[in-house]
Design a protein around this motif. Structure first.
Motif, mmCIF file in Angstrom:
data_model
loop_
_atom_site.group_PDB
_atom_site.id
_atom_site.type_symbol
_atom_site.label_atom_id
_atom_site.label_comp_id
_atom_site.label_asym_id
_atom_site.label_seq_id
_atom_site.Cartn_x
_atom_site.Cartn_y
_atom_site.Cartn_z
ATOM 1 N N SER A 15 -48.656 6.150 31.493
ATOM 2 C CA SER A 15 -49.751 5.206 31.269
ATOM 3 C C SER A 15 -50.383 5.409 29.884
ATOM 4 O O SER A 15 -50.751 4.443 29.216
ATOM 5 C CB SER A 15 -50.784 5.280 32.392
ATOM 6 O OG SER A 15 -51.226 6.588 32.533
ATOM 7 N N THR A 19 -50.612 2.450 27.019
ATOM 8 C CA THR A 19 -51.854 2.035 26.347
ATOM 9 C C THR A 19 -51.677 2.104 24.829
ATOM 10 O O THR A 19 -52.011 1.163 24.098
ATOM 11 C CB THR A 19 -53.035 2.956 26.777
ATOM 12 O OG1 THR A 19 -53.157 2.855 28.189
ATOM 13 C CG2 THR A 19 -54.333 2.545 26.116
ATOM 14 N N GLU A 49 -51.607 -0.498 35.583
ATOM 15 C CA GLU A 49 -53.049 -0.698 35.436
ATOM 16 C C GLU A 49 -53.483 -0.432 33.993
ATOM 17 O O GLU A 49 -54.244 -1.208 33.412
ATOM 18 C CB GLU A 49 -53.805 0.208 36.408
ATOM 19 C CG GLU A 49 -55.280 -0.106 36.443
ATOM 20 C CD GLU A 49 -55.941 0.283 37.767
ATOM 21 O OE1 GLU A 49 -55.351 1.062 38.541
ATOM 22 O OE2 GLU A 49 -57.057 -0.206 37.987
ATOM 23 N N ALA A 50 -52.942 0.634 33.417
ATOM 24 C CA ALA A 50 -53.279 0.965 32.023
ATOM 25 C C ALA A 50 -52.806 -0.160 31.101
ATOM 26 O O ALA A 50 -53.529 -0.580 30.183
ATOM 27 C CB ALA A 50 -52.621 2.279 31.626
ATOM 28 N N ALA A 52 -52.315 -3.335 31.876
ATOM 29 C CA ALA A 52 -53.120 -4.545 32.080
ATOM 30 C C ALA A 52 -54.485 -4.394 31.424
ATOM 31 O O ALA A 52 -55.007 -5.349 30.829
ATOM 32 C CB ALA A 52 -53.262 -4.837 33.570
ATOM 33 N N THR A 53 -55.049 -3.196 31.481
ATOM 34 C CA THR A 53 -56.360 -2.956 30.846
ATOM 35 C C THR A 53 -56.230 -3.097 29.330
ATOM 36 O O THR A 53 -57.022 -3.775 28.677
ATOM 37 C CB THR A 53 -56.874 -1.541 31.215
ATOM 38 O OG1 THR A 53 -56.935 -1.467 32.631
ATOM 39 C CG2 THR A 53 -58.241 -1.267 30.625
ATOM 40 N N ALA A 54 -55.198 -2.482 28.768
ATOM 41 C CA ALA A 54 -55.003 -2.563 27.314
ATOM 42 C C ALA A 54 -54.734 -4.014 26.896
ATOM 43 O O ALA A 54 -55.167 -4.459 25.832
ATOM 44 C CB ALA A 54 -53.845 -1.663 26.888
ATOM 45 N N ARG A 56 -55.959 -6.646 28.079
ATOM 46 C CA ARG A 56 -57.138 -7.525 28.130
ATOM 47 C C ARG A 56 -57.757 -7.745 26.749
ATOM 48 O O ARG A 56 -58.464 -8.712 26.524
ATOM 49 C CB ARG A 56 -58.188 -6.949 29.106
ATOM 50 C CG ARG A 56 -58.000 -7.555 30.463
ATOM 51 C CD ARG A 56 -58.972 -7.045 31.501
ATOM 52 N NE ARG A 56 -58.221 -6.877 32.744
ATOM 53 C CZ ARG A 56 -58.116 -5.765 33.445
ATOM 54 N NH1 ARG A 56 -58.769 -4.696 33.075
ATOM 55 N NH2 ARG A 56 -57.386 -5.729 34.523
ATOM 56 N N THR A 57 -57.491 -6.822 25.827
ATOM 57 C CA THR A 57 -58.049 -6.970 24.481
ATOM 58 C C THR A 57 -57.141 -7.845 23.614
ATOM 59 O O THR A 57 -57.391 -8.049 22.439
ATOM 60 C CB THR A 57 -58.184 -5.590 23.795
ATOM 61 O OG1 THR A 57 -56.874 -5.024 23.730
ATOM 62 C CG2 THR A 57 -59.110 -4.683 24.568
ATOM 63 N N CYS A 88 -53.635 -4.105 40.215
ATOM 64 C CA CYS A 88 -53.561 -3.400 38.915
ATOM 65 C C CYS A 88 -53.876 -4.346 37.757
ATOM 66 O O CYS A 88 -53.918 -3.928 36.599
ATOM 67 C CB CYS A 88 -52.160 -2.838 38.688
ATOM 68 S SG CYS A 88 -51.711 -1.535 39.810
ATOM 69 N N GLY A 89 -54.009 -5.636 38.052
ATOM 70 C CA GLY A 89 -54.285 -6.597 36.973
ATOM 71 C C GLY A 89 -53.014 -7.258 36.445
ATOM 72 O O GLY A 89 -53.047 -7.940 35.418
#
Ligand code: PEP
Length: 249
Positions: A15, A19, A49-50, A52-54, A56-57, A88-89
Motif C-alpha cells: 500500500s 500511494t 484502499e491506499a 483509492a485514497t491517493a 482522490r487527489t 475500499c473506494g
C-alpha cells in the motif's frame, strides 16, 4: 469517446508503494490525465484502499480490483466480495484476465458469473478476452473471441452498457515484450465490436482497450487506431515515469 488508460499492477506494490506511485503519477501529470483521457489503476487487494485514497487527489482517475468472488459473503476462504471492494473506494473490477484463465484455471462460465454479479452490485467491469498463440496459429481467433464474449455476456442486458469495458489481450503478447501488429489489433477489435453489436442488438459504445506489452514506444500508434478506446498496461504501468509517457502518448 474518452480513452481509458488502465494499469494492471498484478501482484506488485504494497500500500505504501501504491500511494507513492500514484502521488508521483499525479505530480508528473500535473494532477490530472490529459483531456479526453482517464486513468484507471487495478491495484492488488491489500493496496486498494491506499490507491483509492491517493487517487482522490487526482482528476479523471479511478481504482479497480483485479478479481472478486461472485457472492455477497460467506464461507469462501481467501476471497473478496464486491461490497469489500467498494468499501475500499474502488469502482471497477477485472474479469477474465488471461493470468486468471490460464494460471488459476478460471473458465468462461465462472468468468460470466463474476461479471454478472459485479454488475448487479454496481461495479464497473473490464472483461479481458484473447487467444493463445496455438489458437491464433490454428486460425481460431474469431471462434475464441465469440466463445469468450458469448459466455461472459450471457444474460447481460443493455442497461449494463455504461458499466462495461472490454480489453483485447492476446495471451502471447502479455508480459512477453511481443506486441500485436496494428492489423491484428484492428482485426480483433472489429470482431469484438461486431460481437458486442450482435449480443446487444445495436451499435454500442463499449470501450475496447488493447493490452499486451504496451509501452511508451508503441502506445501512440496503438491509441491512434480508430477502434482502440484505450490501453491496459501491465509491466510498463509499474513505474510512474513510464506510465506517464503512455498516458500522455
Ligand atoms: C496485463 O497484465 O494485462 C498486460 C497487458 O501486461 P503487459 O503490459 O505486461 O503485457
Amino acid at each position: 469517446m474518452r480513452k481509458l488508460m488502465a494499469a494492471n499492477w498484478k501482484m506488485y506494490k504494497t500500500s505504501t508503494e501504491a500511494t507513492a506511485t500514484i502521488e508521483k503519477l499525479s505530480t508528473l501529470l500535473g494532477g490530472s490525465a490529459p483531456a479526453g483521457r482517464e486513468v484507471l489503476i487495478f491495484a492488488p487487494f491489500t493496496a486498494l484502499e491506499a490507491a483509492a485514497t491517493a487517487m482522490r487527489t487526482f482528476h479523471n482517475g479511478s481504482v479497480g480490483a483485479q478479481n472478486m468472488y461472485p457472492a455477497e459473503e460467506g464461507a469462501f476462504t481467501g476471497e473478496i466480495s464486491p461490497a469489500m471492494i467498494k468499501s475500499c473506494g474502488a469502482s471497477w473490477v477485472l474479469a477474465g484476465h488471461s493470468e486468471r484463465r490460464h494460471l488459476l484455471g478460471e473458465n468462461d462460465d465462472f468468468i460470466g458469473r463474476k461479471l454478472r454479479f459485479a454488475l448487479e452490485k454496481n461495479l464497473n467491469v473490464m472483461l479481458c478476452v484473447g487467444e493463445t498463440l496455438e489458437e491464433r496459429e490454428r486460425g481460431e481467433l474469431p471462434i475464441v473471441l465469440e466463445r469468450q464474449i458469448t459466455l461472459a455476456l450471457a444474460g447481460v442486458t443493455a442497461e449494463a452498457l455504461p458499466h462495461l469495458a472490454l480489453a483485447y489481450e492476446p495471451v502471447w503478447a502479455i508480459g512477453t515484450g511481443r506486441t500485436a501488429e496494428m492489423d491484428d489489433i484492428q482485426e480483433a477489435h472489429s470482431l469484438l465490436k461486431s460481437l458486442v453489436k450482435k449480443h446487444f442488438g445495436k451499435d454500442c459504445k463499449v470501450p475496447i482497450l488493447y493490452g499486451g506489452s504496451v509501452k511508451a514506444e508503441n502506445a501512440s500508434a496503438i491509441l491512434a487506431l480508430d477502434n482502440v478506446d484505450g490501453v491496459l498496461v501491465g509491466g510498463a504501468s509499474l513505474q510512474a515515469e513510464s506510465f506517464t509517457k503512455i498516458v500522455t502518448a
